[in-house]
Design a protein around this motif. Sequence first.
Motif, PDB file in Angstrom:
ATOM      1  N   ASN A 143       0.941  -1.181   0.048  1.00 15.74           N
ATOM      2  CA  ASN A 143      -0.165  -0.001  -0.074  1.00 15.74           C
ATOM      3  C   ASN A 143       0.912   1.228  -0.105  1.00 15.74           C
ATOM      4  N   TYR A 144       1.422   1.564  -1.153  1.00 15.83           N
ATOM      5  CA  TYR A 144       2.640   2.607  -1.245  1.00 15.83           C
ATOM      6  C   TYR A 144       1.988   3.973  -1.623  1.00 15.83           C
ATOM      7  N   GLU A 145       2.628   4.950  -1.270  1.00 13.31           N
ATOM      8  CA  GLU A 145       2.219   6.322  -1.705  1.00 13.31           C
ATOM      9  C   GLU A 145       3.454   7.160  -2.061  1.00 13.31           C
ATOM     10  N   GLY A 146       3.395   7.669  -3.371  1.00 16.14           N
ATOM     11  CA  GLY A 146       4.717   8.272  -3.507  1.00 16.14           C
ATOM     12  C   GLY A 146       4.883   9.594  -2.735  1.00 16.14           C
ATOM     13  N   ILE A 147       5.884   9.742  -2.115  1.00 16.63           N
ATOM     14  CA  ILE A 147       6.612  10.712  -1.244  1.00 16.63           C
ATOM     15  C   ILE A 147       7.260  11.846  -2.235  1.00 16.63           C
ATOM     16  N   GLY A 148       8.228  11.279  -2.916  1.00 16.59           N
ATOM     17  CA  GLY A 148       8.778  12.374  -3.849  1.00 16.59           C
ATOM     18  C   GLY A 148       9.861  11.748  -4.753  1.00 16.59           C
ATOM     19  N   HIS A 149      10.397  12.756  -5.663  1.00 18.13           N
ATOM     20  CA  HIS A 149      11.410  12.310  -6.681  1.00 18.13           C
ATOM     21  C   HIS A 149      12.578  12.832  -6.059  1.00 18.13           C
ATOM     22  N   CYS A 150      13.972  12.341  -6.021  1.00 16.86           N
ATOM     23  CA  CYS A 150      15.121  13.266  -5.797  1.00 16.86           C
ATOM     24  C   CYS A 150      15.792  13.273  -6.921  1.00 16.86           C
ATOM     25  N   ALA A 151      15.909  14.222  -7.766  1.00 16.30           N
ATOM     26  CA  ALA A 151      16.555  14.007  -9.019  1.00 16.30           C
ATOM     27  C   ALA A 151      18.098  14.502  -8.549  1.00 16.30           C
ATOM     28  N   ILE A 152      19.004  13.636  -9.042  1.00 16.28           N
ATOM     29  CA  ILE A 152      20.571  13.975  -8.898  1.00 16.28           C
ATOM     30  C   ILE A 152      21.133  13.913  -9.982  1.00 16.28           C
ATOM     31  N   GLY A 153      22.318  14.610 -10.163  1.00 17.18           N
ATOM     32  CA  GLY A 153      23.389  14.713 -11.096  1.00 17.18           C
ATOM     33  C   GLY A 153      24.250  15.854 -10.890  1.00 17.18           C
ATOM     34  N   TYR A 154      25.063  15.761 -11.869  1.00 21.40           N
ATOM     35  CA  TYR A 154      26.147  17.134 -11.997  1.00 21.40           C
ATOM     36  C   TYR A 154      25.628  18.461 -12.134  1.00 21.40           C
ATOM     37  N   ALA A 155      25.530  19.188 -11.440  1.00 24.26           N
ATOM     38  CA  ALA A 155      25.140  20.577 -11.529  1.00 24.26           C
ATOM     39  C   ALA A 155      25.967  21.417 -12.778  1.00 24.26           C
ATOM     40  N   ALA A 156      25.025  22.049 -13.692  1.00 26.96           N
ATOM     41  CA  ALA A 156      25.816  22.502 -14.676  1.00 26.96           C
ATOM     42  C   ALA A 156      26.222  23.973 -14.519  1.00 26.96           C
ATOM     43  N   ALA A 157      25.835  24.567 -13.383  1.00 29.09           N
ATOM     44  CA  ALA A 157      26.412  25.958 -13.033  1.00 29.09           C
ATOM     45  C   ALA A 157      26.478  25.866 -11.330  1.00 29.09           C
ATOM     46  N   PRO A 158      27.371  26.633 -11.032  1.00 26.44           N
ATOM     47  CA  PRO A 158      27.454  26.622  -9.254  1.00 26.44           C
ATOM     48  C   PRO A 158      26.092  26.966  -8.574  1.00 26.44           C
ATOM     49  N   ALA A 159      25.918  26.653  -7.352  1.00 29.36           N
ATOM     50  CA  ALA A 159      24.728  26.689  -6.510  1.00 29.36           C
ATOM     51  C   ALA A 159      24.609  28.334  -6.188  1.00 29.36           C
ATOM     52  N   ASN A 160      23.320  29.063  -6.062  1.00 29.32           N
ATOM     53  CA  ASN A 160      23.356  30.236  -5.512  1.00 29.32           C
ATOM     54  C   ASN A 160      23.650  30.123  -4.160  1.00 29.32           C
ATOM     55  N   ALA A 161      23.961  31.060  -3.563  1.00 25.51           N
ATOM     56  CA  ALA A 161      24.335  31.401  -2.095  1.00 25.51           C
ATOM     57  C   ALA A 161      22.943  31.325  -1.315  1.00 25.51           C
ATOM     58  N   PRO A 162      23.177  30.829  -0.215  1.00 28.19           N
ATOM     59  CA  PRO A 162      21.721  30.711   0.473  1.00 28.19           C
ATOM     60  C   PRO A 162      20.888  31.842   0.854  1.00 28.19           C
ATOM     61  N   ALA A 163      19.793  32.074   0.761  1.00 29.61           N
ATOM     62  CA  ALA A 163      19.297  33.408   1.042  1.00 29.61           C
ATOM     63  C   ALA A 163      19.237  33.461   2.768  1.00 29.61           C
ATOM     64  N   PRO A 164      19.398  34.731   3.472  1.00 28.69           N
ATOM     65  CA  PRO A 164      19.526  34.927   4.675  1.00 28.69           C
ATOM     66  C   PRO A 164      18.341  34.407   5.630  1.00 28.69           C
ATOM     67  N   ARG A 165      18.585  33.771   6.471  1.00 28.35           N
ATOM     68  CA  ARG A 165      17.607  33.060   7.429  1.00 28.35           C
ATOM     69  C   ARG A 165      16.524  34.200   7.745  1.00 28.35           C
ATOM     70  N   LYS A 166      15.281  33.765   8.077  1.00 24.16           N
ATOM     71  CA  LYS A 166      14.237  34.764   8.280  1.00 24.16           C
ATOM     72  C   LYS A 166      14.297  35.004   9.851  1.00 24.16           C
ATOM     73  N   GLU A 167      13.802  36.197  10.127  1.00 28.75           N
ATOM     74  CA  GLU A 167      13.938  36.753  11.520  1.00 28.75           C
ATOM     75  C   GLU A 167      12.718  35.734  12.368  1.00 28.75           C
ATOM     76  N   ASN A 168      12.775  35.639  13.550  1.00 32.00           N
ATOM     77  CA  ASN A 168      12.025  34.912  14.252  1.00 32.00           C
ATOM     78  C   ASN A 168      11.916  33.097  13.731  1.00 32.00           C
ATOM     79  N   TYR A 169      12.925  32.664  13.142  1.00 35.96           N
ATOM     80  CA  TYR A 169      12.882  31.362  12.853  1.00 35.96           C
ATOM     81  C   TYR A 169      13.061  30.568  14.192  1.00 35.96           C
ATOM     82  N   VAL A 170      13.707  31.071  15.103  1.00 32.02           N
ATOM     83  CA  VAL A 170      14.055  29.919  16.245  1.00 32.02           C
ATOM     84  C   VAL A 170      13.516  30.928  17.463  1.00 32.02           C
TER      85      VAL A 170
END
Length: 174
Positions: A143-170
């Motif tokens: 009785n399986y349900e699909g959760i997600g697809h994890c697509a993997i491979g080599y990136a064609a370009a460098p990743a963007n820098a992370p966005a600043p963490r939001k205020e009041n996150y913790v």
Amino acid sequence: MNETLKVLETRRSCRNFDKERMVSEEDIQAVVKAGTYAATGMGRQSPIIIAVTNKELRNRLSAENAKIMGTATDPFYGAPVILIVLADKDIPTYQYDGSLVMGNLMNAAESLGLGSIWIHRAKEEFESDFGKKILADLGIEGNYEGIGHCAIGYAAAPANAPAPRKENYVYYVK
């Protein structure tokens, strides 16, 4: 900085994969193995992972996913490997279990220098005759349900820098 913490802070979704470069079997197996070590409710290990490297099936999955999304573009952004996570709906924690597997897959990919992205609509895919046939062809019963697809491979370009963490996150309570 600890390597694990570095991976957790630097991993970003990849939306532009190198379409010419295939991931090694060794790296695929390492990523999949990391997924199998995700925490699961009461250690029940409710998820399963289908590792798709077959280009024809990968393209059929892409087309079906695009159809569900209502587009003609490749929802997997050209990634050559699709790791499909499904989980046993009879286990009360199955969605959480599958989500933790997805997180482990993405973080393991990052640790090996691979790009990754979580692509939705696995639920709809595997509720359809299309997905049910894939499971039947693989001899997967349950009785399986699909959760997600994890697509993997080599990136064609460098990743963007992370966005600043939001205020009041913790909120700390001492």
